[in-house]
Design a protein around this motif. Structure first.
Motif, PDB file in Angstrom:
ATOM      1  N   GLY A  19       0.820  -1.200   0.000  1.00 18.95           N
ATOM      2  CA  GLY A  19       0.000   0.000   0.000  1.00 18.95           C
ATOM      3  C   GLY A  19       0.850   1.244   0.000  1.00 18.95           C
ATOM      4  O   GLY A  19       2.059   1.198  -0.205  1.00 18.95           O
ATOM      5  N   ILE A  20       0.203   2.328   0.234  1.00 16.59           N
ATOM      6  CA  ILE A  20       0.882   3.620   0.222  1.00 16.59           C
ATOM      7  C   ILE A  20       0.962   4.195   1.636  1.00 16.59           C
ATOM      8  O   ILE A  20       1.040   5.399   1.823  1.00 16.59           O
ATOM      9  N   ALA A  21       0.926   3.267   2.642  1.00 19.20           N
ATOM     10  CA  ALA A  21       0.984   3.748   4.025  1.00 19.20           C
ATOM     11  C   ALA A  21       2.288   4.479   4.298  1.00 19.20           C
ATOM     12  O   ALA A  21       2.333   5.419   5.085  1.00 19.20           O
ATOM     13  N   SER A  22       3.400   4.009   3.641  1.00 20.31           N
ATOM     14  CA  SER A  22       4.684   4.659   3.845  1.00 20.31           C
ATOM     15  C   SER A  22       4.957   5.747   2.822  1.00 20.31           C
ATOM     16  O   SER A  22       6.029   6.339   2.838  1.00 20.31           O
ATOM     17  N   ALA A  23       4.012   5.990   1.929  1.00 22.90           N
ATOM     18  CA  ALA A  23       4.215   7.023   0.914  1.00 22.90           C
ATOM     19  C   ALA A  23       4.071   8.402   1.530  1.00 22.90           C
ATOM     20  O   ALA A  23       3.357   8.594   2.519  1.00 22.90           O
ATOM     21  N   GLU A  24       4.775   9.351   0.952  1.00 20.84           N
ATOM     22  CA  GLU A  24       4.729  10.732   1.407  1.00 20.84           C
ATOM     23  C   GLU A  24       4.420  11.642   0.223  1.00 20.84           C
ATOM     24  O   GLU A  24       4.727  11.316  -0.925  1.00 20.84           O
ATOM     25  N   ARG A  25       3.823  12.773   0.534  1.00 25.50           N
ATOM     26  CA  ARG A  25       3.530  13.741  -0.513  1.00 25.50           C
ATOM     27  C   ARG A  25       4.807  14.431  -0.971  1.00 25.50           C
ATOM     28  O   ARG A  25       5.756  14.579  -0.197  1.00 25.50           O
ATOM     29  N   VAL A  26       4.793  14.857  -2.214  1.00 28.85           N
ATOM     30  CA  VAL A  26       5.957  15.545  -2.756  1.00 28.85           C
ATOM     31  C   VAL A  26       6.268  16.807  -1.942  1.00 28.85           C
ATOM     32  O   VAL A  26       7.436  17.127  -1.704  1.00 28.85           O
ATOM     33  N   ARG A  27       5.249  17.483  -1.473  1.00 28.28           N
ATOM     34  CA  ARG A  27       5.460  18.715  -0.697  1.00 28.28           C
ATOM     35  C   ARG A  27       6.155  18.454   0.629  1.00 28.28           C
ATOM     36  O   ARG A  27       6.732  19.370   1.232  1.00 28.28           O
TER      37      ARG A  27
END
Length: 366
Positions: A19-27
């Motif tokens: 999933g994207i639980a560890s994903a972060e926004r570019v900002r």
């Protein structure tokens, strides 16, 4: 029953699906070049203090003469005015990106002399300069001081917080805007907060999936973005780019040691090669019990001191901790807790592991 089985299978598939639980926004990973705040500084005078200002310091006297001259008042030569109700101060402020003339910003006022407190003072109009020497704001207003200082004639004093620093909310008005190149540069650059080639490549790929042909990597920090020249369209594209989610690269293995406080921080990327640790504590105690020896009556002997020393040793028995190949952070922490090491002992153990080549991490001492 069938519904329960389906729910269990769905939960298992969810756990196995990346999933994207560890994903972060570019900002949250970086910022656009030029879209940042700028530091402003100024030198001014705070007046109206109840006798808690500076003494007759030369630089304060000259500053007061300069302020009086701007107001049309010329002090006679050789006159040194009493300045216990005034203080020389430094003013600092942050000018936000895209700040326009007429907007207000907060300022912080700090003493640079022997003033005891700024409570009750007012800052005289002071220009604030940028790194290029240009005036970008004018500051003035009454100070809000959270500290308090009280002193007695016998030299006793009580100080609460810091009375020599104050703030003025909306205390400066912006007089000049800073050019950011937002609406003029054909290429807009985006910079990572921390250099990492893998993260930069992942951000580039994520942006190009959303906007094909937009991003290219210049180095481990910077991405060049080809955006439309119209400010309105460019702002919309920038907003969309900032909300793209990216999974950053795993942080490099690091052990951070604070030499002043003894704090040790180990991140989750730290791994150990096969190693065994035995940590013990040897205590040596020397007790001195001197005895005064008196000579026999009618003898020619002299009074003497006979030394009597007792040496005892105590060595704590500790078990040996064995690390298997690729031991993780949890294994390291569990083993060191079993040994009962203190923060200072932990630093010594980590340094020994590093020297032995078993610690696969960078040690940073701050």
């Amino acid at each position: 029953m069938i519904r329960k089985i389906l729910l269990v299978l769905a939960a298992a598939m969810t756990a196995l699906t990346p999933g994207i639980a560890s994903a972060e926004r570019v900002r949250d990973l970086g910022q656009f070049q030029g879209v940042r705040s700028n530091q402003l500084t100024g030198y001014g005078i705070v007046v109206g203090l109840p006798g808690t200002g500076d003494d007759n310091l030369e630089y304060l006297t000259q500053a007061m003469k300069g302020v009086s001259g701007r107001m049309g008042l010329t002090l006679p030569p050789g006159v040194s005015p009493g300045l216990k109700n005034a203080a020389a101060v430094m003013i600092t402020a942050d000018l936000p990106a895209f700040a326009k003339p007429g907007q207000r910003i907060d300022v912080t006022v700090s003493t640079i002399g022997k003033a005891k407190s700024l409570r009750g003072g007012a800052l005289i109009m002071t220009p604030l300069y940028g790194a290029d020497g240009q005036i970008y704001a004018m500051a003035q207003g009454n100070l809000a001081v959270g500290g308090l200082g009280i002193s007695g004639k016998d030299g006793s004093n009580v100080t609460v917080n810091i009375p020599t620093v104050g703030r003025i909310a909306d205390g400066a008005s912006v007089e000049r805007a800073v050019a950011t190149g937002f609406d003029s540069d054909p290429l807009l650059r985006w910079n990572l907060f921390n250099a990492d080639f893998l993260t930069a490549s992942r951000v580039r790929d994520a942006i190009n999936r959303r906007l094909p042909g937009t991003a290219s990597v210049e180095d481990g920090v910077t991405l060049a973005l080809r955006l439309p020249p119209q400010p309105d369209t460019r702002a919309s594209v920038m907003a969309a780019i900032e909300m793209i989610e990216v999974e950053p690269a795993e942080t490099a293995a690091r052990v951070i040691v604070n030499s002043r406080t003894g704090t040790v921080v180990i991140n989750n990327a730290v791994r150990l090669s096969p190693a065994a640790i035995s940590h013990g504590k040897l205590t040596v105690r020397v007790d001195e019990d001197p005895t005064v020896v008196q000579p026999a009556p009618f003898s020619r002997g002299q009074t003497a001191v006979e030394q009597n020393s007792t040496i005892t040793t105590d060595e704590e028995k500790r078990s040996v901790a064995m690390f298997r190949p690729g031991a993780s952070l949890s294994s390291v922490v569990d083993a060191l807790n079993m040994l009962g090491v203190t923060p200072s002992d932990l630093v010594a153990i980590l340094e020994a592991l590093k020297q032995a080549g078993a610690l696969k991490a960078e040690m940073v001492v701050i």
